[in-house]
Motif scaffolding. Structure first.
Motif: not given
Length: 245
Positions: A72-78, A104-107, A133-134, A149-155
């Motif tokens: 968790l970063i904050s709220g819905q942000n991960l 579904d939501y796909i990253y 929209t995501l 490999q990847c590191i990302f953030s998503a609301l």
């Protein structure tokens, strides 16, 4: 041309075809020397939630390991860390129901010319649709051989009222192929048996595919040798028919 000469000709053609197939496969699997992203299971259960196939595998150790972690970063942000083996792409999916592929939501972290490209996608009824929209952002990524490999953030969007929290989803790990840079339908490697709170480091997830005795496989061009062998068999068959005439 006598029968013996025809046999020799057929064998030479088959061996040449197989050699070209092997060369093509080796070029497909050529390694990229880019340095790897530092993804590890060290903080699983303390600061991050983790899911993996095989269960408990460590992404920092060389080998086949599909792995995703969230914190968790904050709220819905991960924050997400994702790793898997594929020629083309690996992805993490969030679903409100155990039946995947229903809005579904796909990253997606895709290997395009040995560079990681990040895509946000809606997955519904087997159809993938690129979307902006995501709210998400690639932090870093790397490709080494077939390991992406990847590191990302998503609301992440809100979960439905049936979930234990607004950040609870059924989580999936996918691998798949690209056509002209666009992801084809994904192959599930991991689908959780229940919704999990992605903001809770103590949450656990079990792979429902293991309980169904499914075999974990990656998709992509790793099996590109199979069509080549088929062509070789056709050439051999044609040669035998030629001999018999």
């Amino acid at each position: 041309m006598d029968n013996r000469s025809r046999v020799v000709y057929t064998v030479v053609m088959v061996m040449a075809c197989m050699g070209m197939g092997a060369e093509a496969q080796n070029s497909t699997l050529a390694s990229n020397t880019a340095s790897s992203v530092n993804i590890s299971s060290t903080n699983c259960g303390t600061t991050q939630f983790c899911a993996a196939q095989p269960a408990g595998c460590n992404p920092s150790v060389s080998g086949s390991c599909f792995f995703v972690s969230t914190s968790l970063i904050s709220g819905q942000n991960l924050s997400f860390q994702l790793q898997g083996q594929s020629s083309d792409y690996v992805a993490v999916g969030l679903s409100r129901t155990i039946k995947t592929g229903q809005n579904d939501y796909i990253y997606v972290c895709a290997n395009i010319n040995n560079t990681v490209n990040f895509l946000s996608i809606l997955y519904n009824n087997g159809v993938l649709t690129l979307t902006d929209t995501l709210s998400s952002n690639l932090v870093t990524g790397s490709v080494s051989g077939q390991t992406i490999q990847c590191i990302f953030s998503a609301l992440v969007p809100n979960a439905t009222s049936t979930m234990s929290s607004s950040t609870s989803f059924f989580i999936s790990i996918y691998a798949g192929t690209l056509t002209n840079g666009v992801p084809d339908s994904p192959k599930a490697v991991f689908i959780s048996t229940a919704a999990v709170d992605l903001s809770n480091p103590n949450a656990t997830a079990t792979n429902s595919l293991n309980s169904n005795n499914s075999t974990t496989t990656t998709t992509g061009r790793a099996f590109g040798l199979q069509p080549t062998l088929s062509q070789a068999l056709l050439i051999l068959l044609g040669g035998l028919v030629f001999i018999m005439l």
